[in-house]
Design an enzyme around this catalytic site. Structure first.
Site, short mmCIF file in Angstrom:
data_model
loop_
_atom_site.label_atom_id
_atom_site.label_comp_id
_atom_site.label_asym_id
_atom_site.label_seq_id
_atom_site.Cartn_x
_atom_site.Cartn_y
_atom_site.Cartn_z
N SER A 111 2.23 0.34 -1.63
CA SER A 111 1.37 0.92 -0.59
C SER A 111 1.61 2.12 -0.82
O SER A 111 1.42 3.00 -1.91
CB SER A 111 1.65 0.21 0.97
OG SER A 111 0.74 0.45 1.88
N ASP A 250 -6.67 -7.98 0.22
CA ASP A 250 -5.91 -6.73 0.39
C ASP A 250 -6.39 -5.75 1.36
O ASP A 250 -7.70 -5.66 0.97
CB ASP A 250 -5.29 -6.12 -0.84
CG ASP A 250 -4.01 -5.38 -0.87
OD1 ASP A 250 -3.67 -4.78 0.31
OD2 ASP A 250 -3.21 -5.53 -1.64
N HIS A 277 -1.96 -7.84 1.28
CA HIS A 277 -1.13 -6.76 1.15
C HIS A 277 0.22 -6.79 0.78
O HIS A 277 0.92 -5.80 0.24
CB HIS A 277 -1.24 -5.57 2.38
CG HIS A 277 -0.95 -4.35 2.15
ND1 HIS A 277 -1.66 -3.48 1.15
CD2 HIS A 277 -0.27 -3.44 2.82
CE1 HIS A 277 -1.17 -2.33 1.06
NE2 HIS A 277 -0.29 -2.22 2.07
#
Length: 302
Positions: A111, A250, A277
């Site tokens: 991320s 995601d 995610h």
């Protein structure tokens, strides 16, 4: 289970301290893997499953808590001008140097960590053997567009609750947290949260300084200093071999991730069909297998 640490400690950084964790022992011709957590403002806990790669690939795996988070120095009174991309790039460089691995290492960022990893890679550091970008947007405007699309598909009552509290500035209310969790269970982690994931979210709640300053009150309400960040026009500068991973569900949607695959020369993109995610949690074995094979293919002896 999470592999036990072989060592833990702190390195000094600008009068503060960066905490790190090492799993495994150095392997012959095996460069260590450094894992960058997300947020900005998360902790290393939720990405601890990547410690599996120490035993699987015979290399050291290094986690750390970025400044302001976890077991590193907290600075709740620092202003927005303190928390910058450059700060965290300098902290990473300092860690690599202090641990004596700047001459050869792999980097995996999840991320925000992938965004930070890409910022590191565009500088073409000589010691970077390979880069893994996991579940990361190539720009925050693309991330916000993705969030708007995903929010539109939420139950109407949930989206109405989110909008109401965002407009009123009451995003710290229990009702907002409950509605936020509906989005998170769809697009952040679609399996019951293991302890290490829960610990990270509890840590954000305990000290949201970095997360709220740079991101905002939630994954999909980005009003912080990173809201206009982009690396799209610089991705062609990355020369390190690059693997991109993301989940089919995601919050980092294909539109947000695609510039990495299209603009980094030779980059490969793998999508995990049953993940959102956190493929490293949701499809842990498959994710570790894919990342481990990639690292093995780009060790110094290859």
């Amino acid at each position: 289970m999470i592999a036990p640490a072989a060592a833990e400690g702190h390195v000094p950084f600008r009068g503060h301290r960066t905490w790190y964790r090492v799993t495994g022992a150095p392997g012959p011709a095996k460069a260590p893997l450094v894992v960058l957590h997300g947020g900005p403002g998360c902790t290393h806990d939720y990405v601890l499953s990547f410690a599996d790669l120490a035993a699987a690939t015979g290399r050291q795996v290094i986690h750390y808590d970025q400044l302001g988070n976890g077991r590193s120095t907290h600075l709740p009174d620092a202003g927005a001008d303190f928390w910058t991309v450059e700060l965290f790039l300098d902290e990473l460089d300092n860690l690599l140097a202090r641990l004596g691995i700047a001459g050869g290492y792999h980097l995996l960022g999840q991320s925000w960590g992938g965004m930070l990893g890409a910022e590191h890679a565009v500088r073409r550091p000589a010691g970077l053997r390979s880069l893994v970008i996991a579940d990361s947007p190539a720009s925050m405007p693309l991330w916000r567009e993705a969030a708007a699309e995903l929010r539109a598909a939420l139950p109407a009552r949930v989206e109405a609750t989110l909008r109401e509290h965002e407009a009123a500035g009451t995003t710290d209310s229990p009702e907002y947290a409950e509605a936020m969790r509906v989005f998170y269970d769809r697009h952040v982690c679609r399996v019951p949260w293991p302890d290490e994931v829960a610990r990270t979210f509890a840590a954000i709640d305990a000290d949201p300084t970095v997360y709220h300053t740079m991101n905002g009150p939630s994954e999909f309400h980005v009003v912080g200093t990173l809201r206009d960040w982009t690396i799209v026009d610089r991705l062609d500068r990355i020369t390190a071999p690059t693997l991109i991973i993301s989940g089919r569900h995601d919050e980092a949607t294909p539109g947000a991730v695609r510039p990495y695959a299209e603009r980094i020369p030779g980059a490969r993109w793998q999508v995990f069909e049953d993940s959102s995610h956190m493929p490293h949690v949701e499809e842990r074995a498959a994710c570790m297998s894919a990342v481990g094979a990639f690292l093995d293919a780009h060790d110094p002896a290859r």
